[in-house]
Write an enzyme that holds these catalytic residues in place. Sequence first.
Site, PDB file in Angstrom:
ATOM      1  N   GLU A 105      -0.232  -0.587  -6.582  1.00  0.00           N
ATOM      2  CA  GLU A 105      -0.508  -1.846  -7.290  1.00  0.00           C
ATOM      3  C   GLU A 105      -2.016  -2.019  -7.493  1.00  0.00           C
ATOM      4  O   GLU A 105      -2.469  -2.503  -8.539  1.00  0.00           O
ATOM      5  CB  GLU A 105       0.090  -3.028  -6.513  1.00  0.00           C
ATOM      6  CG  GLU A 105       1.615  -3.007  -6.546  1.00  0.00           C
ATOM      7  CD  GLU A 105       2.246  -4.070  -5.665  1.00  0.00           C
ATOM      8  OE1 GLU A 105       2.017  -4.033  -4.430  1.00  0.00           O
ATOM      9  OE2 GLU A 105       2.951  -4.942  -6.189  1.00  0.00           O
ATOM     10  N   GLU A 125       8.565  -0.497  -1.430  1.00  0.00           N
ATOM     11  CA  GLU A 125       8.821  -1.779  -0.758  1.00  0.00           C
ATOM     12  C   GLU A 125      10.304  -2.012  -0.508  1.00  0.00           C
ATOM     13  O   GLU A 125      10.677  -2.652   0.476  1.00  0.00           O
ATOM     14  CB  GLU A 125       8.250  -2.937  -1.596  1.00  0.00           C
ATOM     15  CG  GLU A 125       6.738  -3.063  -1.559  1.00  0.00           C
ATOM     16  CD  GLU A 125       6.017  -2.198  -2.584  1.00  0.00           C
ATOM     17  OE1 GLU A 125       6.651  -1.273  -3.156  1.00  0.00           O
ATOM     18  OE2 GLU A 125       4.820  -2.440  -2.821  1.00  0.00           O
TER      19      GLU A 125
HETATM   20  N1  3HC Z   1       1.054  -0.266   7.305  1.00  0.00           N
HETATM   21  C1  3HC Z   1       0.795  -0.114   8.625  1.00  0.00           C
HETATM   22  N2  3HC Z   1       0.969   1.050   9.269  1.00  0.00           N
HETATM   23  C2  3HC Z   1       1.410   2.090   8.551  1.00  0.00           C
HETATM   24  C3  3HC Z   1       1.701   1.996   7.182  1.00  0.00           C
HETATM   25  C4  3HC Z   1       1.494   0.750   6.546  1.00  0.00           C
HETATM   26  N3  3HC Z   1       1.730   0.568   5.249  1.00  0.00           N
HETATM   27  N4  3HC Z   1       2.123   3.196   6.738  1.00  0.00           N
HETATM   28  C5  3HC Z   1       2.091   4.019   7.796  1.00  0.00           C
HETATM   29  N5  3HC Z   1       1.665   3.356   8.888  1.00  0.00           N
HETATM   30  C6  3HC Z   1       1.454   3.905  10.230  1.00  0.00           C
HETATM   31  C7  3HC Z   1       2.736   4.419  10.862  1.00  0.00           C
HETATM   32  O1  3HC Z   1       3.415   3.399  11.532  1.00  0.00           O
HETATM   33  C8  3HC Z   1       2.204   5.482  11.797  1.00  0.00           C
HETATM   34  O2  3HC Z   1       1.725   4.827  12.935  1.00  0.00           O
HETATM   35  P1  3HC Z   1       1.803   5.526  14.389  1.00  0.00           P
HETATM   36  O3  3HC Z   1       1.010   6.777  14.268  1.00  0.00           O
HETATM   37  O4  3HC Z   1       1.247   4.499  15.294  1.00  0.00           O
HETATM   38  O5  3HC Z   1       3.275   5.792  14.623  1.00  0.00           O
HETATM   39  C9  3HC Z   1       1.003   6.045  11.046  1.00  0.00           C
HETATM   40  O6  3HC Z   1       0.639   5.048  10.074  1.00  0.00           O
HETATM   41  C10 3HC Z   1       1.273   7.344  10.306  1.00  0.00           C
HETATM   42  O7  3HC Z   1       2.445   7.167   9.527  1.00  0.00           O
HETATM   43  P2  3HC Z   1       3.548   8.319   9.404  1.00  0.00           P
HETATM   44  O8  3HC Z   1       3.867   8.854  10.757  1.00  0.00           O
HETATM   45  O9  3HC Z   1       4.652   7.779   8.590  1.00  0.00           O
HETATM   46  O10 3HC Z   1       2.708   9.421   8.618  1.00  0.00           O
HETATM   47  P3  3HC Z   1       3.159  10.405   7.462  1.00  0.00           P
HETATM   48  O11 3HC Z   1       1.958  11.201   7.143  1.00  0.00           O
HETATM   49  O12 3HC Z   1       4.425  11.086   7.831  1.00  0.00           O
HETATM   50  O13 3HC Z   1       3.526   9.477   6.202  1.00  0.00           O
HETATM   51  C11 3HC Z   1       3.207   7.715   4.605  1.00  0.00           C
HETATM   52  C12 3HC Z   1       2.546   8.721   5.587  1.00  0.00           C
HETATM   53  C13 3HC Z   1       3.890   8.476   3.469  1.00  0.00           C
HETATM   54  C14 3HC Z   1       2.121   6.832   4.070  1.00  0.00           C
HETATM   55  C15 3HC Z   1       4.274   6.895   5.367  1.00  0.00           C
HETATM   56  O14 3HC Z   1       3.690   6.385   6.549  1.00  0.00           O
HETATM   57  C16 3HC Z   1       4.831   5.739   4.615  1.00  0.00           C
HETATM   58  O15 3HC Z   1       5.736   5.901   3.812  1.00  0.00           O
HETATM   59  N6  3HC Z   1       4.321   4.518   4.895  1.00  0.00           N
HETATM   60  C17 3HC Z   1       4.843   3.300   4.353  1.00  0.00           C
HETATM   61  C18 3HC Z   1       4.381   3.074   2.962  1.00  0.00           C
HETATM   62  C19 3HC Z   1       4.903   1.773   2.442  1.00  0.00           C
HETATM   63  O16 3HC Z   1       6.020   1.365   2.692  1.00  0.00           O
HETATM   64  N7  3HC Z   1       4.077   1.070   1.676  1.00  0.00           N
HETATM   65  C20 3HC Z   1       4.440  -0.176   1.123  1.00  0.00           C
HETATM   66  C21 3HC Z   1       4.049  -1.261   2.068  1.00  0.00           C
HETATM   67  S1  3HC Z   1       4.650  -2.828   1.551  1.00  0.00           S
HETATM   68  C22 3HC Z   1       3.531  -3.325   0.362  1.00  0.00           C
HETATM   69  O17 3HC Z   1       2.654  -2.616  -0.008  1.00  0.00           O
HETATM   70  C23 3HC Z   1       3.735  -4.738  -0.112  1.00  0.00           C
HETATM   71  C24 3HC Z   1       2.987  -5.026  -1.364  1.00  0.00           C
HETATM   72  O18 3HC Z   1       3.793  -4.782  -2.485  1.00  0.00           O
HETATM   73  C25 3HC Z   1       2.517  -6.431  -1.391  1.00  0.00           C
END
Ligand code: 3HC
Length: 696
Positions: A105, A125
Site C-alpha cells: 500500500e 491481510e
Molecule cells: N508484523 C510484526 N511482526 C512480523 C510481521 C509483521 N507484519 N511479519 C513478520 N513478523 C515477524 C514474525 O512474527 C517473526 O517473528 P519471530 O522471529 O519473533 O518469530 C519474524 O517477523 C520473521 O517472520 P517469519 O518467520 O515469517 O519470516 P519469513 O522470512 O519466513 O517470512 C514474511 C517473512 C513473508 C514477511 C512473513 O513473515 C509474512 O508473511 N508476514 C506477514 C505479512 C503480512 O501479513 N502483512 C500484512 C500485515 S496487515 C497490514 O499490513 C494491514 C494494512 O493493510 C493496514
Amino acid sequence: MSGPVSTKIEDRIAVIEINNPPVNAASHAVREGLISAVLDADANADVDAIVIYGAGNTFIAGADIKEFGQPPKAPHLPQLIDEMEAVSKPTVAALHGTALGGGLETALGSHYRIALATARFGLPEVHLGLLPGAGGTQRLPRVIPVAKAAQMMTSGTMIGAQEALQLGLIDEIAEGDDIRSAGFAYAQKLVADGAGVRPTSARAPMPVAEGELDAVRAKVAKAARGLIAPLKIMDAIEAALTLPFDEGQQKERALFMELMADEQRSAMIHAFFADRQVGKVPELKTGTPRDIRKIGVVGGGTMGAGIATSALLAGLDVTLAERDDEAAAKALETVSGHLSGAVKRGKLKQEKHDAIIGGKFRTTTDYADFADVDLVIEAVFESMEVKKDVFGKLDMICKPGAILASNTSYLNIDEIAAMTQRPEDVIGLHFFSPAHVMRLLEVVVGKKTSDDVVASGFALAKKMRKIAVRSGVCDGFIGNRILNTYATAINGAVLAGASPYDVDRAMEEFGLAMGLFRVADLAGLDIGWANRKRMAPDRDPREQYAEFADKICELGRYGRKTGRGFYIHGADGSETPDPEVLDIIAAERAAKGITPREISDTEIIDRYMAAMVNESAKVVGEGIALRPLDVDITLLNGYGFPRWRGGPLHYADTVGLDKILNDIKIFQKEDDFFWQPAPLLEKLAAEGGKFADLNG
Ligand code: 3HC
Ligand code: NAI
C-alpha cells in the site's frame, strides 16, 4: 536521524531508508519516521525526487501485526500514505524481498515503483481476517485489472516481479541485486525526463465488464467458507469502482474497523503467531541437527510413497524399500505419479522430475541398501510386531548416527525404540495423508530420544516445508488422540438421535471443509476399524461403545474406495446419504434401548467442541503438547479446523471455559464414563484463566 527511518541526500535525490528488522514492519516508529522524512524531503529545495527502500532482506512486509488489538497511535498508515502521495516531488518505491500489506500500500501511494526481479508482492491481510486498510482496496483496482486485484486481495497470494510488470503494478524491473542503487538511478532518470508526480488516487478505476464483479463475488463467496473478510474486500472494491476516492477510502476504513473488531481477526492473528511459536521447542536450544541428505523409506503404500515424494521435492536422495519387486514397482509408479502431478501444477520443472526419477530416487527390496542413509522413515503396516521386526533389522544395518523414525499413527515409540541398541536415535515422524500435500508433521519425542535427533526432526520439517509440532508419546499423539475423543462424542450424538448427515452438515456450517463422516469415507473406514480392533482387548466395560462404524466395515464398505461407506459414492464423485446406514444405526439404538431424540446442530457442535477442548486440555495438562498453541496448530493444519476460529483452545478462550465445562457437565449426565472434565480445564475455569495464559 535516529530511529528506524533515515534520509541521505545525494545528487538532489533524497534516499529514505527504512530499517526495522526483521521484516521492516510499519510500526509506529516507522510511520512517524517515514512521514517526517518524506515531508522534510518535499520541503527541501535541494531535493528533486524521493526514493523509499528497505534495509536488509525486504521492503515493508506490512503493518506491525503486534500492534493490532492495541489502541491505535497516530500517524496512521492510511493518512500517512495519503500525505505521502500528495507531495509535490516524484516519489519512487524501490522494492525488494516482499512488499506485503501496508508495504504494498505504501508502494501504491508512491508515484513510481521499481523492483528487483526476485521481489514479490501481495496483500495478505485476508489471512489475518482483515482487508487492506491503508488504501489498498481503493488504489489497486486503479492500477491493475479489477478481477486480478480482487483475486490478490481475497486469496492473499503473492505475485512475482514479471507478473507485476505485465499487470502494470510496477514500472520497471531493476537489473542486479542492489535495490538502493536501482531506485536512485531510476529517480535520477525520472528527474532527467521531467517526469512529474503521478498519484494513484487521481487515476480512474480500471474498467470492468458488465456482470464481471458479480461473477467474481459469487466465486469469492463460495471459497470463503465462513470467513467474513473476503466479501468485505469485495464491498470495498465495489466502493472503489462506484465512489470518489475519498469516499471509497472512508468505506474501506469502516469495513476495516469492523473486521478489526471481529473474533475472526483475533483468531487468525493467534494462528499467525502460533505458526511461528510452535517451532520454538526446548531441544532446539540444546540439540544440534544432524546432516540429513540421504534418506530411506520403508514401505511404499499410501504414506511411504507420499513421504518419499515430499522428501524428493525437498531435494533429498531417497531409497524406498518394499516387501517384493511387485510392491516396489507399484511404489515407484505412485511416486512418479505424484511427481508428475507436481510438474502439472507447476511445482516442479520437467528436467528436475526426470533427474529425480533417473537419479535421486530408487526402490529396493533389500534393507542392506540403507547402509549409508542418514535417516530412515518407516511406514509399514500399523502393527507393533511388524514395526518391531523392521526396527530390529534397521538397527543392524544403518550406520552409527543414522536416525530411525516411525510414521506410526498411534503406536508407542518407546516400545519400538527398545528393539534397537540406539533408542536415543529413534523418533516418531508422523506425517499426514497425503504426505506430499499436508503441511503438518508431528515430531514424537520418546523417553530416550536425544536432543540432536529432535532438532534434526525439526530441521527436516523445515526442509520439507512442513509445520512441525512436538508431541510426547501417548496413544495417537496429539492429533489422533484428540480426534478419537471427539469422534466418540460425535458417535454418542448419533446414537442419541443425530444422523451422520446431520453431523456433517453441522460441522461444515461450523467451518470445516468436510464433516467427520465424509472425511472418514475419504480416508478409508478400514484404518479406524483396524485401530478399534487393536484397542478392543483394553476397552473399559463402562465405555458406551458405538458399533455402527464396525457394522458398516463388516459389510466390506470402506468408504469412497469401495463405493460405499457412510455415503454412497457415485462414479461422478457424488455422495448420497445411504438409507442402509440409517437402518444400521436405528438397529443399534433399538438394541441398546435408546429412544432417538431431536439433536440440534448447536448441540452437535457443543458436543464436538466440548470433547475436543477437554481432550486437548488433558493433552496439555499431561505435557504431551508443550503449550495450548501446539494443539491449535495441530488441529488447524492436520484436521481441517477452521483457521478463522483459531484452533480449539483459542476457541475455548473465546466462548469461555465456563461454558465448555458446563456443557461437559450436561453431557456427563448421559455418559459419566466418557465425559470426565480435564483437571487443567477445571483449574483454569475456577481461576478465571485462559489457555492463552499458558502459551508463554
Ligand atoms: N508484523 C510484526 N511482526 C512480523 C510481521 C509483521 N507484519 N511479519 C513478520 N513478523 C515477524 C514474525 O512474527 C517473526 O517473528 P519471530 O522471529 O519473533 O518469530 C519474524 O517477523 C520473521 O517472520 P517469519 O518467520 O515469517 O519470516 P519469513 O522470512 O519466513 O517470512 C514474511 C517473512 C513473508 C514477511 C512473513 O513473515 C509474512 O508473511 N508476514 C506477514 C505479512 C503480512 O501479513 N502483512 C500484512 C500485515 S496487515 C497490514 O499490513 C494491514 C494494512 O493493510 C493496514
Ligand atoms: P499401506 O497399507 O498403504 O502401506 C504399507 C506398505 O508397507 C505396503 O505397501 C506394504 O507392502 C509395505 N510393507 C509392509 N511390511 C513391510 C516390510 N517389512 N518392509 C517393507 N515394506 C513393508 O499403509 P499406509 O496407510 O501407508 O500406512 C503406513 C503407516 O503410516 C502406518 O503405520 C499408518 O498407521 C501410518 N499412517 C497412515 C496414515 C494414513 O492416513 N493412511 C496417516 C499417517 C500415518
